[in-house]
Motif scaffolding. Sequence first.
Motif, mmCIF file in Angstrom:
data_model
loop_
_atom_site.group_PDB
_atom_site.id
_atom_site.type_symbol
_atom_site.label_atom_id
_atom_site.label_comp_id
_atom_site.label_asym_id
_atom_site.label_seq_id
_atom_site.Cartn_x
_atom_site.Cartn_y
_atom_site.Cartn_z
ATOM 1 N N LYS A 188 1.799 1.111 7.645
ATOM 2 C CA LYS A 188 1.671 1.367 8.663
ATOM 3 C C LYS A 188 2.455 0.120 10.199
ATOM 4 O O LYS A 188 2.309 0.678 10.979
ATOM 5 N N LEU A 189 3.126 0.384 9.593
ATOM 6 C CA LEU A 189 4.658 -0.416 10.144
ATOM 7 C C LEU A 189 5.074 0.714 11.648
ATOM 8 O O LEU A 189 4.752 0.265 12.575
ATOM 9 N N VAL A 190 4.398 1.647 11.241
ATOM 10 C CA VAL A 190 5.589 2.787 12.357
ATOM 11 C C VAL A 190 5.703 2.320 13.855
ATOM 12 O O VAL A 190 6.160 2.263 14.809
ATOM 13 N N PRO A 191 3.475 2.203 14.089
ATOM 14 C CA PRO A 191 3.631 2.526 15.341
ATOM 15 C C PRO A 191 3.520 1.427 15.854
ATOM 16 O O PRO A 191 4.101 0.986 17.348
ATOM 17 N N HIS A 192 3.795 -0.380 15.409
ATOM 18 C CA HIS A 192 4.016 -1.078 15.576
ATOM 19 C C HIS A 192 5.530 -1.618 16.381
ATOM 20 O O HIS A 192 5.345 -2.239 16.999
ATOM 21 N N GLY A 199 -1.712 -8.692 13.356
ATOM 22 C CA GLY A 199 -2.838 -10.033 11.996
ATOM 23 C C GLY A 199 -1.137 -9.043 10.862
ATOM 24 O O GLY A 199 -0.704 -8.486 11.629
ATOM 25 N N PHE A 200 -1.605 -9.012 9.630
ATOM 26 C CA PHE A 200 -1.164 -8.634 8.840
ATOM 27 C C PHE A 200 -0.922 -7.194 8.742
ATOM 28 O O PHE A 200 -2.336 -6.730 8.849
ATOM 29 N N VAL A 201 0.248 -6.845 8.907
ATOM 30 C CA VAL A 201 0.083 -5.505 8.985
ATOM 31 C C VAL A 201 0.765 -5.068 7.645
ATOM 32 O O VAL A 201 1.659 -5.167 7.612
ATOM 33 N N ASN A 202 0.112 -3.923 6.493
ATOM 34 C CA ASN A 202 0.845 -3.530 5.563
ATOM 35 C C ASN A 202 1.908 -2.637 5.910
ATOM 36 O O ASN A 202 1.765 -1.675 6.836
ATOM 37 N N ASP A 250 1.006 -1.157 0.388
ATOM 38 C CA ASP A 250 0.182 -0.188 0.027
ATOM 39 C C ASP A 250 0.574 1.405 0.018
ATOM 40 O O ASP A 250 0.182 2.424 0.916
ATOM 41 N N ILE A 251 2.191 1.366 -0.611
ATOM 42 C CA ILE A 251 3.152 2.264 -0.663
ATOM 43 C C ILE A 251 3.158 2.908 -2.202
ATOM 44 O O ILE A 251 3.445 1.846 -3.123
ATOM 45 N N PRO A 252 3.686 4.028 -2.622
ATOM 46 C CA PRO A 252 3.971 4.285 -3.666
ATOM 47 C C PRO A 252 4.709 3.744 -4.202
ATOM 48 O O PRO A 252 6.202 4.235 -4.662
ATOM 49 N N MET A 253 4.881 2.503 -4.708
ATOM 50 C CA MET A 253 5.954 2.293 -5.323
ATOM 51 C C MET A 253 6.303 1.986 -6.681
ATOM 52 O O MET A 253 7.282 2.057 -6.806
ATOM 53 N N LEU A 254 5.209 2.813 -7.646
ATOM 54 C CA LEU A 254 5.932 3.195 -8.585
ATOM 55 C C LEU A 254 5.526 4.791 -9.152
ATOM 56 O O LEU A 254 5.972 5.456 -10.130
ATOM 57 N N LYS A 255 5.850 5.443 -7.934
ATOM 58 C CA LYS A 255 6.041 6.684 -8.071
ATOM 59 C C LYS A 255 7.865 7.458 -7.908
ATOM 60 O O LYS A 255 8.261 7.066 -7.600
ATOM 61 N N GLY A 256 7.912 8.170 -9.215
ATOM 62 C CA GLY A 256 9.302 9.260 -8.993
ATOM 63 C C GLY A 256 10.429 8.239 -9.855
ATOM 64 O O GLY A 256 11.394 9.048 -9.914
ATOM 65 N N TYR A 257 10.089 7.598 -10.592
ATOM 66 C CA TYR A 257 10.515 6.873 -11.670
ATOM 67 C C TYR A 257 10.558 6.550 -12.487
ATOM 68 O O TYR A 257 8.944 6.373 -13.178
ATOM 69 N N PRO A 258 11.138 6.196 -14.188
ATOM 70 C CA PRO A 258 10.507 5.977 -15.132
ATOM 71 C C PRO A 258 11.040 4.210 -14.843
ATOM 72 O O PRO A 258 11.314 3.980 -14.370
#
Length: 372
Positions: A265-269, A259-262, A34-42
């Motif tokens: 959402k990792l920071v607080p854990h 449960g699974f954390v995307n 759920d993070i923008p993996m396809l932004k900032g580069y061609p």
Amino acid sequence: MEELHPGSVHVVYASDCSVVGHADNEFGITIGWDIPMLKGYPYSILNCEKGAPLSNWGSLTGEGVKAVINKINPSAVLLTGLNYKFDLVAYLTARKSGIPVWLRCETQDYALKRSKLKEIYRLLVYSIAYRALNKIFYIGKLNKMHYIRHQISPVRLKPAYYGTKDLFIDMTAAQKNLIRARARLFAGIDLTAVVIGFSGKFIPKKNPEILFDMLAFLPTELKKRIHLYFMGSGALQPTLESKAAEAYRKYGIKTHFTGFVNQSKLVPHYLTMDVLVLPSRRMGETWGLVANEAMQAGCSVVVSDAVGCSSDFSSWERFRVFPEGDAAALAEKVTDLAKYHREFDWAKQELENYSIDATAAALLRELTITEN
């Protein structure tokens, strides 16, 4: 690299399954990051799947690789693995076109137990595959040893250590403390508790059950203070829940399952935890990236000696290594680390070499040399 030197990189993906989502049998759910993996580069996505993507060597076919390489005409082709037909097609296409081929991947020689015959076969195959590579970037000590063992000249080896995006870099200590306090309140964890955490798939390879096995070896005073914290999912969930109920009955120790954390959402854990444990068996834990993430959050870390990063981090102040499967030894390491006061930046300086920026700079440095 794109931020440091615009126009320096074009990424070619065989599949976009990690973005749109795919069934992960080990997590036991369908996952799409759920993070923008396809932004900032061609980039280009070939969607050259055959059957379930990532399921076997032929599941990423390499169809379209030749056309995209001819179109881009790169100064070099960097492969991030040799696990699929896609990788082999890219390798051979680049070589045929006279384009230098580079490699950066996780491979090392101690992640799995292999028969003597398989070791010999593996040695032969890798030695042949590596022979035509122009440059190889090693991610850590065991990875470097692997290449040297396969007769790679040190001249072709360049450091580009394994790292991950630092989710905590722009946060103040006050912000981290506030998030930590709120996350603990939500999970029903006392602010003074020592939280021993696990992050990953609940599968035999990761060996999460050993966190319960170690409880018998912890000092009585520490047992009164700890809270177990499991972030993830997988087939061993019922087993872990049963062991958690037993730990509460026997010791009064509570366990929290997230449960699974995307990714977003990792920071607080991680901020909730004090000590992260990665107790993997020798079943393919080539690195163990959760160790990097935990140290970025300021957690102390314990890993088994089957985890690849143990060779790189073993001498660090709040990093400990225990023999694979030894619950008593794990308890000893956890007891040692529980004495430390929680500090968010204890590993900050050491982790600079294991960062995305450092890796990008290393690759760009070699690209500049190639182009000149």
